[in-house]
Design a protein around this motif. Sequence first.
Motif, short mmCIF file in Angstrom:
data_model
loop_
_atom_site.label_atom_id
_atom_site.label_comp_id
_atom_site.label_asym_id
_atom_site.label_seq_id
_atom_site.Cartn_x
_atom_site.Cartn_y
_atom_site.Cartn_z
N SER A 43 39.46 -47.58 -21.68
CA SER A 43 40.75 -47.94 -22.29
C SER A 43 41.48 -48.96 -21.43
N LEU A 46 39.71 -52.21 -21.82
CA LEU A 46 40.00 -52.79 -23.12
C LEU A 46 41.34 -53.52 -23.12
N HIS A 47 42.36 -52.89 -22.52
CA HIS A 47 43.68 -53.54 -22.46
C HIS A 47 43.61 -54.80 -21.60
N ARG A 50 41.71 -57.49 -23.59
CA ARG A 50 42.50 -57.93 -24.74
C ARG A 50 43.66 -58.83 -24.31
N ASP A 51 44.24 -58.54 -23.15
CA ASP A 51 45.38 -59.34 -22.68
C ASP A 51 44.95 -60.56 -21.87
N SER A 54 41.65 -66.38 -22.99
CA SER A 54 40.34 -67.00 -23.19
C SER A 54 40.52 -68.51 -23.14
N LYS A 261 34.83 -62.92 -26.64
CA LYS A 261 35.93 -62.01 -26.33
C LYS A 261 36.15 -61.03 -27.46
N ASP A 262 36.14 -61.51 -28.71
CA ASP A 262 36.36 -60.61 -29.86
C ASP A 262 35.26 -59.55 -29.95
N VAL A 265 35.92 -56.92 -27.31
CA VAL A 265 37.02 -56.03 -27.69
C VAL A 265 36.55 -55.01 -28.71
N ALA A 269 36.37 -51.06 -27.97
CA ALA A 269 37.18 -50.19 -28.82
C ALA A 269 36.33 -49.09 -29.43
#
Length: 393
Positions: A43, A46-47, A50-51, A54, A261-262, A265, A269
């Motif tokens: 987790s 992941l954060h 995501r932050d 890129s 990156k996507d 994520v 997740a």
Amino acid sequence: MSVHDQAVAAVLSQLALAADGAVLGIALAYVAVRSILKFTANSSALHKIRDAPSVRVSDLRSLVSLSGDDADNSDRSDGEKLVIVRGVVEAKSAVDVNWKSLRRNVLISNESGEKGVVLLRTQTCIYNEWRGFFGWTSDLRSLFGRSWKEQGSSSLRTVPFILVEGGRWPQSDYVIVNMDGSRQPLPLTIVYHHLQPINATPYTFLQALFGHEYPVGLLDEEKILQLGKDITAVGMCSLKNETPEIRSCKDLPYFLSDMTKDQMVVDLAFKTNVLLCSGVVLGSLAVGILGYAAVRNWNRWKAWRQLRQVQQQNAAANNEADSQTVAEDEETGDVQDGELCVICLMRRRRSAFIPCGHLVCCQRCAQSVEREVAPKCPVCRQTIRNSVRIYDS
């Protein structure tokens, strides 16, 4: 399922169900705790991913320079910033301005001739097992022999390399990849795969005869990180001698990857949700099994304690009865006629009535007289209140 596998399964099931499933509950609790810890780590990763921004290779220099001036940036540590950059693999010798740059420092596969910057060569020995005429010996080895089997050997070689943008780049638009301390998996490509059979020997025949594992083949593989491969780097970027350099972050499961990156994520997740659900489910099962085992063992302990108390009471009653029997034997022994109880004429006179004081009855008959509605002395017929036992000195 073979015989030794059935034996192992039986032993494991007996161990798991020991103490009304307490061992199984502890094992499930351990797995649940591990799942929760991995969920927390995933987790957090992941954060962070995501932050993380890129960016392109050409934008790294300006981004890291700005992050070095931002004192409130939580991802910055000594001018470092967590970034995600996608580029093409190229040898670092291609941008070194010296006489060595005339000869590129790359690795070449011995078997396929492919060029790369990372070369992993592995040799894996494949084993087979026939139970043989004395195959029962493998049942004894099945509990321990699995960990003794040697799988093979591997060697990893790397050369300094960089990531460039789109294959055409000025010398300033690249990022150096620092592999020091990296433990994440690499996006390697298999360039050579060959399975070579091993000829049988007389020793191999003896191994098979006694049910031992024996080698049947040797698998050779070569994997490389090819030049010109488009990959994504996720790590801490900083300026080293005015040149961007990226290194792995130990808190992240990725460093060099084929995913964007996507895709990272989405993958993280999914793993995070699976770990959370498994942790909750296994934790609930562990709590239920441990609670059931605790209640069952508590009830067993209470039943054992009650049984123990009953046994002690029975033992005390038996001792008292034995003592009474011995006492009665003593009372009904050689007793003279003048000392016999006036009621039963069997036992010795031991109880004196109050208040008259007559010593004419044994203890049992005196208690019977006391329990009457209007107790009276059998000699003087005077009303009595109770009796007292008289002992010889």
